[in-house]
Design an enzyme around this catalytic site. Structure first.
Site, PDB file in Angstrom:
ATOM      1  N   HIS A  56       0.823  -1.216   0.000  1.00 37.50           N
ATOM      2  CA  HIS A  56       0.000   0.000   0.000  1.00 37.50           C
ATOM      3  C   HIS A  56       0.862   1.273   0.000  1.00 37.50           C
ATOM      4  CE1 HIS A  56      -3.772  -2.204   0.603  1.00 37.50           C
ATOM      5  NE2 HIS A  56      -3.115  -2.953   1.468  1.00 37.50           N
ATOM      6  N   ASN A 129     -10.249  -3.088   2.256  1.00 37.02           N
ATOM      7  CA  ASN A 129      -9.959  -2.962   0.832  1.00 37.02           C
ATOM      8  C   ASN A 129     -11.241  -2.645   0.073  1.00 37.02           C
ATOM      9  OD1 ASN A 129      -7.120  -3.602   0.792  1.00 37.02           O
ATOM     10  ND2 ASN A 129      -7.644  -5.751   1.110  1.00 37.02           N
TER      11      ASN A 129
END
Length: 488
Positions: A56, A129
């Site tokens: 990320h 997510n």
């Protein structure tokens, strides 16, 4: 930006006399070691980049608020959800998973959906997510999975052989891979995608009654996706497309919003449900556990400084408040350690003191010292517990509700190992056009794999999910479906 003239200073506040020329011994030098402004400037510059996130790394963020729209107090005692109309300040960060800090926004990849709620009981982080599921069930496999998504240590190139080898040897990944290879694998913008807590969590009300819960954030902008061809074109023209779109939308007053819903499951149902409710590679049927509206998230303010507010933002599913707790989800259990530990390494032991991460309510504890402790470090107050000097003490009401556990210690999988029903359902739910694109994406991805046995193994999984699905991908690759023989 203010136009008022201000004096340039060193980091310790002393005025700088010359910021254009180094101190030298005569006009031609050499440069003097005593030029402390030069030394400080270069030394700080060398340290301007904290280690980027292992996963990320590329992300965009914004500030906003969460407003409760429905009464859910019969499920949770969390204070920020305690009454309809209540607003809580929050910060959101969206990200890709596998790429580096400078990678393109429009790659085919899950998107991180990390939220920080600044509640009166401390911060609450929901770190999920844009998919309701994940690739693996157990955190012990996470480093291996992420290694396959990163660069090959010899070539320093992305390695499709590693990606598909791991997926084909991990049939639990099929549900998420099918989701990823479909249309929603590349959202058009960060505003046009849903968000999910993905894991199962536990809510407990004021009477001590608990339920299992899953979070859903449904975009009010509607779902919009882009094709692989368009994504590749944008990646070459504007690799920061999603970052720019989110910033511009908020700057222009077009504030993105999401409705938050939850699925609620009675504790006892976990023992009899047809899929293990703690397995993050599975979803709960909406027919069995319908969506219940909770509130609305609105992002209405851009960061003033990307590094201070987006890059230094730290999130962890272990950042909890009373009324919200964890479940036996094995991936979640691993993340409770890994996320906080990553922040201690990347940003520092006192990362919670940074303004973007700091709680809005008063923080009282016995943690002391550590790198970058820029508060008063507890001053002269008592620094241990228990004590006789009036230091902060625990609050019994904040204890998590008990959960009965039993069994022999062992390394075991989930009790229910059906990895094919839900991916097959996902394929069959799609329109013929969506199926065609899904098959083409699988064929394109597997075409880059060198080893035929990896391709055949993955085709075998697809066939078990849905015979038509596996057969179409096999035909696209010019390969047989493993285990099938021709009959005359």
């Amino acid at each position: 930006m203010s136009t008022e003239k201000r004096t340039l200073t060193t980091s310790w506040g002393a005025p700088v006399g010359d910021n254009q020329n180094s101190q030298t011994a005569g006009q031609r030098g050499p440069v003097l070691l005593q030029d402390v402004h030069l030394l400080e400037k270069l030394a700080h510059f060398n340290r301007e980049r904290v280690p980027e996130r292992v996963v990320h790394a590329k992300g965009a963020g914004a500030h906003g608020y969460f407003e409760v729209t429905q009464d859910v107090t019969k499920y949770t005692k969390a204070a920020f959800l305690s009454e309809v109309g209540k607003r809580t300040d929050m910060f959101a960060r969206f990200s890709t998973v596998a790429g580096e800090l400078g990678s393109a926004d429009t790659v085919r990849d899950p998107r991180g959906f990390a939220l920080k709620f600044y509640t009166e009981e401390g911060n609450y982080d929901l770190v999920g997510n844009n998919t309701p599921i994940f690739f693996i069930q157990d955190a012990i496999k996470f480093p291996d999975f992420i290694h396959t998504q990163k660069r090959d240590p010899r070539t320093h190139l992305k390695n499709p052989n590693a990606v598909w080898d791991f997926w084909s040897l991990s049939p639990e990944s099929l549900h998420q891979v099918t989701y990823l290879m479909g249309d929603r694998g590349i959202p058009a913008t960060l505003r046009h995608m849903h968000g999910f807590g993905s894991h199962t969590f536990k809510w407990t009300n004021a009477e001590g009654v608990s339920h299992w819960v899953k979070y859903h954030f449904l975009t009010e902008q509607g779902i919009k996706n882009i094709t692989q061809e368009v994504a590749d074109k944008i990646a070459g023209e504007n690799p920061d497309f999603h970052t720019e779109d989110l910033f511009n939308a908020i700057e222009e007053g077009d504030f993105p919003a999401w409705k938050m819903y939850v699925q609620i499951m009675p504790l006892e149902d976990a023992n009899t449900y047809r899929f293990d409710p703690f397995d993050v590679t599975k979803t709960w049927s909406h027919k069995d556990y319908p969506l219940i509206e909770v509130g609305r998230m609105v992002l209405n303010r851009n960061p003033e400084n990307y590094f201070a507010e987006v890059e230094q933002a730290t999130f962890s599913p272990g950042t909890l408040v009373p009324g919200i707790d964890v479940s036996p989800d094995k991936m979640l259990q691993g993340r409770l350690f890994a996320y906080h530990d990553a922040h201690r390494y990347r940003v520092g032991a006192n990362h919670q003191m940074l303004p973007i991460n700091a709680a809005k309510n008063q923080v009282n504890n016995y943690q002391r010292d550590g790198q970058m402790n820029f508060g008063n470090n507890g001053g002269g107050s008592v620094y241990y517990e228990p004590n006789s000097y009036g230091g902060p003490t625990e609050t019994a009401a904040a204890k998590p509700a008990p959960l009965e556990v039993s069994g022999m210690t062992d390394s075991v999988p989930y009790y229910q190992e059906d990895h094919y029903t839900q991916p097959g359902d996902l394929y069959r739910l799609q329109t013929p056009e969506e199926q065609e694109r899904l098959v083409a994406t699988f064929v394109g991805g597997l075409s880059a794999v060198d080893k035929e046995d990896i391709k055949l193994r993955q085709i075998g999984h697809l066939y078990k999910a849905d015979p038509e699905f596996g057969t179409r991908v096999a035909e696209g690759l010019g390969l047989p479906v493993p285990g099938l023989t021709e009959t005359k």
